[in-house]
Design a protein around this motif. Structure first.
Motif, short mmCIF file in Angstrom:
data_model
loop_
_atom_site.label_atom_id
_atom_site.label_comp_id
_atom_site.label_asym_id
_atom_site.label_seq_id
_atom_site.Cartn_x
_atom_site.Cartn_y
_atom_site.Cartn_z
N GLU A 99 0.83 -1.21 0.00
CA GLU A 99 0.00 0.00 0.00
C GLU A 99 0.86 1.25 0.00
O GLU A 99 0.54 2.23 -0.69
N SER A 100 1.93 1.25 0.77
CA SER A 100 2.82 2.43 0.79
C SER A 100 3.52 2.60 -0.55
O SER A 100 3.73 3.73 -1.01
N VAL A 101 3.88 1.48 -1.20
CA VAL A 101 4.48 1.54 -2.54
C VAL A 101 3.49 2.14 -3.52
O VAL A 101 3.83 3.00 -4.34
N LEU A 102 2.24 1.68 -3.44
CA LEU A 102 1.19 2.19 -4.32
C LEU A 102 1.00 3.69 -4.13
O LEU A 102 0.90 4.45 -5.12
N ASP A 103 0.99 4.14 -2.88
CA ASP A 103 0.81 5.57 -2.60
C ASP A 103 1.95 6.39 -3.19
O ASP A 103 1.74 7.47 -3.75
N ARG A 104 3.17 5.89 -3.05
CA ARG A 104 4.33 6.62 -3.58
C ARG A 104 4.27 6.69 -5.11
O ARG A 104 4.62 7.70 -5.72
N SER A 107 1.58 9.24 -6.11
CA SER A 107 2.07 10.60 -5.83
C SER A 107 3.09 11.04 -6.89
O SER A 107 3.05 12.18 -7.37
N ALA A 108 4.01 10.14 -7.25
CA ALA A 108 5.04 10.48 -8.24
C ALA A 108 4.42 10.74 -9.60
O ALA A 108 4.82 11.69 -10.31
N LEU A 109 3.43 9.94 -10.00
CA LEU A 109 2.80 10.12 -11.30
C LEU A 109 1.95 11.39 -11.35
O LEU A 109 1.90 12.05 -12.39
N LYS A 110 1.30 11.72 -10.25
CA LYS A 110 0.54 12.97 -10.22
C LYS A 110 1.47 14.18 -10.35
O LYS A 110 1.10 15.20 -10.92
N HIS A 111 2.67 14.02 -9.83
CA HIS A 111 3.65 15.11 -9.91
C HIS A 111 4.09 15.37 -11.35
O HIS A 111 4.39 16.51 -11.72
N VAL A 112 4.11 14.32 -12.18
CA VAL A 112 4.55 14.48 -13.58
C VAL A 112 3.37 14.38 -14.55
O VAL A 112 3.58 14.27 -15.76
N LEU A 126 -8.93 11.82 -21.07
CA LEU A 126 -9.13 11.19 -19.77
C LEU A 126 -9.01 12.20 -18.63
O LEU A 126 -8.19 13.12 -18.70
N GLY A 127 -9.82 12.00 -17.58
CA GLY A 127 -9.68 12.81 -16.38
C GLY A 127 -8.39 12.46 -15.66
O GLY A 127 -7.71 11.49 -15.99
N SER A 128 -8.08 13.23 -14.61
CA SER A 128 -6.81 13.07 -13.90
C SER A 128 -6.66 11.66 -13.33
O SER A 128 -5.62 11.02 -13.50
N GLU A 129 -7.69 11.17 -12.65
CA GLU A 129 -7.58 9.85 -12.02
C GLU A 129 -7.45 8.74 -13.06
O GLU A 129 -6.65 7.82 -12.89
N THR A 134 -4.04 4.83 -15.79
CA THR A 134 -3.54 4.23 -17.03
C THR A 134 -2.02 4.17 -17.02
O THR A 134 -1.42 3.14 -17.37
N LEU A 135 -1.38 5.28 -16.66
CA LEU A 135 0.09 5.30 -16.60
C LEU A 135 0.61 4.27 -15.60
O LEU A 135 1.58 3.57 -15.88
N LEU A 136 -0.06 4.18 -14.45
CA LEU A 136 0.39 3.29 -13.38
C LEU A 136 0.25 1.82 -13.76
O LEU A 136 1.22 1.05 -13.70
N VAL A 137 -0.95 1.42 -14.17
CA VAL A 137 -1.20 0.01 -14.47
C VAL A 137 -0.40 -0.44 -15.69
O VAL A 137 0.24 -1.50 -15.68
N ASP A 138 -0.42 0.38 -16.76
CA ASP A 138 0.30 0.00 -17.98
C ASP A 138 1.81 -0.02 -17.75
O ASP A 138 2.51 -0.90 -18.25
N GLY A 139 2.31 0.96 -16.99
CA GLY A 139 3.74 1.02 -16.71
C GLY A 139 4.20 -0.17 -15.87
O GLY A 139 5.23 -0.79 -16.18
N CYS A 140 3.44 -0.51 -14.84
CA CYS A 140 3.80 -1.67 -14.01
C CYS A 140 3.67 -2.97 -14.79
O CYS A 140 4.47 -3.90 -14.60
#
Length: 447
Positions: A99-104, A107-112, A126-129, A134-140
């Motif tokens: 969960e802490s990894v997910l939060d980080r 947070s990092a993706l929202k920053h960029v 697409l909206g922000s969320e 998309t970036l998170l799931v596809d990137g991982c």
């Protein structure tokens, strides 16, 4: 920020202090400059493929198995479960801290996020969320795919990607599509945040190179990451860097964008040779009557790869992305005009048919690839104009030398024949005169 203070001292009055306060604009200026730097740095966008290239060839530019990024989100149904499973596998390696990894990561993706949106030339609806998800799931998913490809111990025995014939090949083709890309900065950020298995001592670039190793001619696992410089735009851009020539471009004395096909070159005295395996595919050189061409392996992803590299070049700014791959396809189409040309290049190990196609299919491959491309590459943009100029100049010199030899031989032979005829005639006259004299002498004495 207080920049000054004024005191008014007058007799019989208290001192009144007047302070002039000005807001600190340094942060605003820095932010503005950084935004402009971000815009300038994004010279390689993820763009839509031009309509002229899409015509009747959508399957070469659209994903068939897995969509990546916002452009084709939801286009391929039935594979979202695979992406989420890989995503869960990657983050769950560090239980109970997932969960802490997910939060980080979020947070990092929202920053960029703003910079990532700018990476796509077309507006992302697409909206922000949704966009960050998309970036998170596809990137991982991509990172986990690279890890499982490199380390068999991480795979499930029933994983369809590695247990079903043709699935990994289709996935590889999907990940090199221009419209199916994530910014590399997103992959890099996630790679440094997610839990990486202990047995992995490879960088993200090394993992990517191993995954795409069949697309990389002369792949060597010891290729150092520093070869690619500080910034890679996306995975397709990474592969393009491996194809680009490493030696200086041949300076054109007479810039030309055409030459004879392979069999004609051979008949005109030009030798075709395979360059060293270490050479990148586009390092084509001509010297001392030899045209050296690095080997190109033809496989199931070749056409898709070349088409998407060409699309990337055609839609990018010329100063940031030269039309080198497009020039290569134009040159190869000129070299390959008949099946005999294909056979010759195959015999020379310049074209390696990795279980793909016959001579006629290879011939058609380059014909299809060059359709419309040659119109978009003028003489000044044609990377091999110097090579073509040297080849044509060499041929012209050979023709001149041949003509001189023929002229010399003709004159020499012509004069020799005349001399020989004169000599024979002279001998015949002498012999005739002698015969007449002998006959006259005999007739005179016998009578």
């Amino acid at each position: 920020m207080e920049i000054g203070s004024t005191s008014l001292d007058k007799p019989g009055r208290n001192k009144d202090h007047v302070s002039v306060q000005i807001m600190n604009d340094d942060n605003y200026l820095a932010t503005s400059i950084k935004q402009k730097m971000d815009i300038i740095s994004l010279s390689h966008y993820v763009c839509r493929v031009p309509e002229e290239l899409l015509k009747e060839n959508q399957e070469m530019y659209y994903p068939s198995l897995v969509s990546v990024g916002p452009f084709h989100r939801g286009r391929v149904r039935g594979t979202d479960d695979l992406k989420w499973r890989y995503f869960n596998t990657l983050l769950s390696r560090k239980l109970p801290n997932s969960e802490s990894v997910l939060d980080r990561c979020i947070s990092a993706l929202k920053h960029v996020e703003r910079k990532a949106r700018m990476f796509y030339r077309d507006t992302v609806e697409l909206g922000s969320e949704e966009f960050v998800e998309t970036l998170l799931v596809d990137g991982c998913f991509i990172i986990e795919l690279f890890l499982e490809c490199s380390f068999r111990s991480l795979r499930r025995s029933d994983d369809p990607v590695f247990s079903t014939d043709g699935t990994l090949s289709r996935l590889t083709c999907d990940l090199i599509l221009l419209e199916n890309q994530l910014p590399f900065m997103v992959l890099d950020q996630l790679f440094h945040l997610v839990p990486i298995p202990n047995q992995c001592n490879m960088s993200l670039i090394e993992l990517a190179l191993y995954f795409f190793r069949k697309l990389i001619p002369g792949y060597n696992s010891s290729i150092p990451p520093k070869k690619f410089g500080p910034e890679i735009h996306h995975l397709l851009d990474l592969i393009r860097l491996l194809y680009l020539p490493t030696s200086p471009q041949t300076r054109p004395t007479t810039a030309q964008n055409s030459m004879n096909h392979a069999m004609q070159l051979l008949r005109l005295g030009i030798k075709l040779k395979k360059a060293d395996n270490e050479e990148t595919p586009l390092n084509i050189k001509f010297s001392n009557g030899e045209l050296k061409i690095p080997p190109l392996k033809i496989h199931s992803c070749t056409e898709i790869l070349l088409r998407n590299l060409i699309a990337m070049e055609l839609i990018s700014h010329p100063k940031s992305c030269s039309k080198t791959v497009a020039s290569y396809v134009v040159l190869m189409e000129q070299l390959i005009k008949t099946k005999r040309d294909v056979r010759l290049l195959h015999d020379k190990n310049i074209l390696i048919l990795d279980g793909y196609g016959r001579e006629g299919e290879i011939l058609m491959l380059f014909k299809k690839l060059s359709v419309g491309v040659d119109k978009n590459v003028n003489v000044e943009e044609f990377y091999y104009r110097g090579v073509c100029g040297e080849i044509n100049g060499f041929q012209a010199r050979k023709r001149r030398v041949l003509c001189e030899k023929m002229r010399y031989f003709y004159h020499r032979t012509h004069l020799g024949v005349v001399g020989f005829c004169l000599a024979v005639g002279f001998l015949v006259l002498v012999f005739t005169a002698v015969c007449i004299s002998v006959l006259a002498y005999l007739l005179h004495h016998f009578h």
